[in-house]
Design a protein around this motif. Structure first.
Motif, PDB file in Angstrom:
ATOM      1  N   THR A 110       8.094  18.646   5.803  1.00  0.00           N
ATOM      2  CA  THR A 110       7.929  16.906   6.155  1.00  0.00           C
ATOM      3  C   THR A 110       7.760  16.385   4.913  1.00  0.00           C
ATOM      4  N   ILE A 111       8.695  15.408   4.454  1.00  0.00           N
ATOM      5  CA  ILE A 111       8.560  14.690   3.390  1.00  0.00           C
ATOM      6  C   ILE A 111       7.844  13.288   3.802  1.00  0.00           C
ATOM      7  N   THR A 112       6.784  13.009   2.950  1.00  0.00           N
ATOM      8  CA  THR A 112       6.147  11.692   3.320  1.00  0.00           C
ATOM      9  C   THR A 112       5.984  10.634   2.305  1.00  0.00           C
ATOM     10  N   TYR A 150       0.726  -4.621   2.391  1.00  0.00           N
ATOM     11  CA  TYR A 150       0.387  -3.607   3.582  1.00  0.00           C
ATOM     12  C   TYR A 150       1.045  -2.241   3.129  1.00  0.00           C
ATOM     13  N   GLU A 151       0.701  -1.158   3.454  1.00  0.00           N
ATOM     14  CA  GLU A 151       0.952   0.120   3.128  1.00  0.00           C
ATOM     15  C   GLU A 151       1.524   0.840   4.632  1.00  0.00           C
ATOM     16  N   PHE A 152       2.557   1.644   4.293  1.00  0.00           N
ATOM     17  CA  PHE A 152       3.233   2.283   5.437  1.00  0.00           C
ATOM     18  C   PHE A 152       3.816   3.698   4.850  1.00  0.00           C
ATOM     19  N   ASP A 153       4.071   4.790   5.717  1.00  0.00           N
ATOM     20  CA  ASP A 153       4.616   5.928   5.469  1.00  0.00           C
ATOM     21  C   ASP A 153       6.194   6.011   6.070  1.00  0.00           C
ATOM     22  N   VAL A 154       6.984   6.626   5.361  1.00  0.00           N
ATOM     23  CA  VAL A 154       8.016   7.306   5.998  1.00  0.00           C
ATOM     24  C   VAL A 154       7.989   8.753   6.165  1.00  0.00           C
ATOM     25  N   ASP A 155       7.849   9.415   7.349  1.00  0.00           N
ATOM     26  CA  ASP A 155       8.025  11.029   7.382  1.00  0.00           C
ATOM     27  C   ASP A 155       9.506  11.238   7.600  1.00  0.00           C
ATOM     28  N   VAL A 189       5.824   5.423   9.799  1.00  0.00           N
ATOM     29  CA  VAL A 189       4.487   5.477  10.373  1.00  0.00           C
ATOM     30  C   VAL A 189       3.469   4.466   9.562  1.00  0.00           C
ATOM     31  N   THR A 190       2.841   3.934  10.480  1.00  0.00           N
ATOM     32  CA  THR A 190       1.565   2.832  10.018  1.00  0.00           C
ATOM     33  C   THR A 190       0.549   3.774   9.324  1.00  0.00           C
ATOM     34  N   TYR A 213      15.629   5.587   7.677  1.00  0.00           N
ATOM     35  CA  TYR A 213      14.536   4.798   7.297  1.00  0.00           C
ATOM     36  C   TYR A 213      14.031   5.262   5.770  1.00  0.00           C
ATOM     37  N   LEU A 214      14.030   6.484   5.596  1.00  0.00           N
ATOM     38  CA  LEU A 214      13.624   6.824   4.296  1.00  0.00           C
ATOM     39  C   LEU A 214      14.369   6.236   3.239  1.00  0.00           C
TER      40      LEU A 214
END
Length: 261
Positions: A110-112, A150-155, A189-190, A213-214
């Protein structure tokens, strides 16, 4: 969704076998696992040692095809601008070719990618140089320091495919020639539990399902997204498996698909 059809046309050494087979497969699996361990920690000497001295290439959504040395350089440039990408290895298996001098490593991971946007960061408004070409300028990670960021991730769930060869001239060491990924499924992903951006249809529709999304989030940072990467099904899924079998059978492979679809 993945296809119910087996993409392989033949069976290779992938489990059990002679001790020499086990040792070869283990050596190749070490190379694969070196990507998340070494790149994430910026252990660049160890990372570079995973690859052949010449002719090694890697592909990612944000880099396209690059020599490993170019990839290291642009990875360093990104990290200097607070680009934060991590990897979780989820299991690795290896297939050996018939003559035991080539192998394919299959690493599920999984790339985060951590992103930091302001509410005004829309459709690349703040996009600027990402350092991928060595240029300088105002970077989105700097521009996003406005009030309310704000911060968030894309997994992104992937399979890293390592095209690996044994070199008799270097004490039969296994080294990686190519790394190309199947991008299979991604999500936003929040970080704080409730804040995440919305992406427009225009941002998403041009990017293949599997890394849309990535790719959309990376495009907002100014990256040129590679649109010719294999996903969980379709033409490039089949083509990738064809190239994997050519490699295992000792044939010449062509992974440079950009602009040819």
């Amino acid at each position: 969704m993945t296809s119910p059809q087996d993409p392989h046309t033949k069976l290779y050494s992938h489990i059990n076998g002679q001790t020499s087979d086990l040792l070869d497969r283990y050596a190749v699996s070490e190379l694969c696992k070196g990507w998340p361990v070494y790149r994430d920690a910026s252990e660049w000497q160890n990372y570079r040692d995973l690859f052949t001295a010449e002719g090694a290439y890697v592909w990612t959504t944000w880099s396209g095809p690059r020599t490993v040395d170019e990839f290291i350089s642009i990875s360093k440039a990104g990290k200097e601008k607070d680009v934060f990408i991590m990897h979780r290895e989820c299991g690795t298996l290896v297939e050996l070719g018939k003559d035991k001098t080539r192998a394919i490593g299959k690493m599920k991971a999984t790339i985060t990618h951590r992103f930091k946007f302001s509410p005004q960061h829309r459709n690349g408004t703040h996009a600027a140089s990402n350092g991928s070409n060595g240029t300088t300028g105002t970077h989105p990670h700097d521009a996003a320091k406005a009030e309310g960021e704000y911060e968030f991730d894309v997994d992104c769930d992937c399979r890293f495919i390592f095209f690996v060869e044994k070199n008799a001239s270097t004490n039969n060491e296994w080294k990686t020639r190519y790394v190309k990924l199947f991008y299979e499924k991604d999500k936003v992903v929040t970080v704080d539990g409730f804040t995440a951006p919305r992406f427009s249809e225009a941002e998403l529709e041009r990017i293949p399902k599997g890394y849309k999304y990535l790719g959309a989030a990376q495009a907002r940072l100014g990256y040129e997204i590679d649109l010719d990467l294999p996903t969980a099904s379709g033409e490039l899924w089949d083509r990738m498996y064809g190239e994997m079998e050519k490699w295992l059978d000792g044939g010449k492979v062509d992974l440079f698909w950009e602009g040819k679809q």
